[in-house]
Design an enzyme around this catalytic site. Structure first.
Site, mmCIF file in Angstrom:
data_model
loop_
_atom_site.group_PDB
_atom_site.id
_atom_site.type_symbol
_atom_site.label_atom_id
_atom_site.label_comp_id
_atom_site.label_asym_id
_atom_site.label_seq_id
_atom_site.Cartn_x
_atom_site.Cartn_y
_atom_site.Cartn_z
ATOM 1 N N HIS A 17 0.646 -1.151 -0.031
ATOM 2 C CA HIS A 17 -0.012 0.068 -0.016
ATOM 3 C C HIS A 17 0.944 1.272 0.086
ATOM 4 C CE1 HIS A 17 0.859 0.861 4.265
ATOM 5 N NE2 HIS A 17 0.960 -0.164 4.326
ATOM 6 N N GLU A 129 -1.806 -7.209 7.444
ATOM 7 C CA GLU A 129 -0.631 -6.894 8.240
ATOM 8 C C GLU A 129 -0.543 -7.817 9.435
ATOM 9 O OE1 GLU A 129 2.280 -6.681 8.183
ATOM 10 O OE2 GLU A 129 2.555 -4.388 7.483
#
Length: 226
Positions: A17, A129
């Site tokens: 990202h 994550e």
């Protein structure tokens, strides 16, 4: 797992990202990651600039026409990155298809993004994550996400609320790697061969390092640097 590293590198594109507000805060003070203020952090203006630049490359290189599926971690920053890079163009309220992202999502100031001429998008918990402790890695409920990202498919997410993130327990590196291998095994079941994956640096680091055990040592070393 017996599929070669070369197969993975050629057919699965990984995108970390763009810059989020948690990245900025964490670089100044690592303890900021534990602040509820950074809950499910959004992209910064610089992050959106990074998204726009990557989108230009994806479009000009022809990659946008090759991608058959986009798999994205169900956190705000990854979904913003995914739809910004691989989504359609501007969205007109008169269109009879849902947008990938609604206008001004989480006060981003960004226009709505169309799903027209874009590949399918599916949210997947396995490529999140590191779980736990850091508030930026805690997701919103699926109920909250759906109006923000109407054309993303959330059907693979089993729980509306985030039941995986724990306030006082941080997922071990080995657990992230194990989860990553489960994610790769899921990928092998897909019929698509050109898949873009929008995920996180920590997830990529530990997953690819573990995946590299099947590779030549020189290739494993390079993967571990990802």
């Amino acid at each position: 797992m017996h599929l070669t590293c070369l197969h993975f590198i050629l057919f699965y594109g990984q995108v970390r990202h763009a810059q989020g507000f948690h990245n900025v805060a964490g670089e100044k003070d690592h303890s900021a990651y534990m602040s509820p203020y950074l809950f499910d952090a959004a992209l910064t203006p610089l992050g959106w600039e990074q998204v726009d630049n990557l989108r230009k490359y994806v479009q000009s290189s022809g990659l946008s026409k090759q991608i058959e599926l986009v798999v994205v971690s169900p956190l705000l920053r990854t979904m913003q990155t995914a739809v910004g890079v691989f989504g359609g163009g501007g969205y007109d309220a008169g269109m009879d298809i849902p947008p990938l992202m609604a206008e001004n999502t989480v006060d981003s100031g960004r226009p709505a993004i169309s799903s027209l001429n874009a590949p399918p998008f599916v949210a997947m918990e396995l490529c999140r994550e590191h779980l736990g402790v850091h508030w930026c890695d805690k997701r919103r409920s699926v109920t909250e996400y759906k109006p923000l990202f109407p054309a993303i498919d959330f059907s693979l997410i089993e729980s509306d609320e985030d039941t995986l993130w724990k306030l006082d327990v941080r997922e071990a590196n080995e657990e992230v790697a194990e989860r990553g291998l489960k994610f790769l095994n899921w990928l092998w079941t897909r019929k698509e061969t050109e898949i873009a994956i929008v995920t996180h640096s920590g997830f990529l680091l530990h997953t690819l390092a573990a995946f590299g055990d099947d590779c030549h040592p020189s290739v494993k070393n390079e993967i571990g640097k990802a």
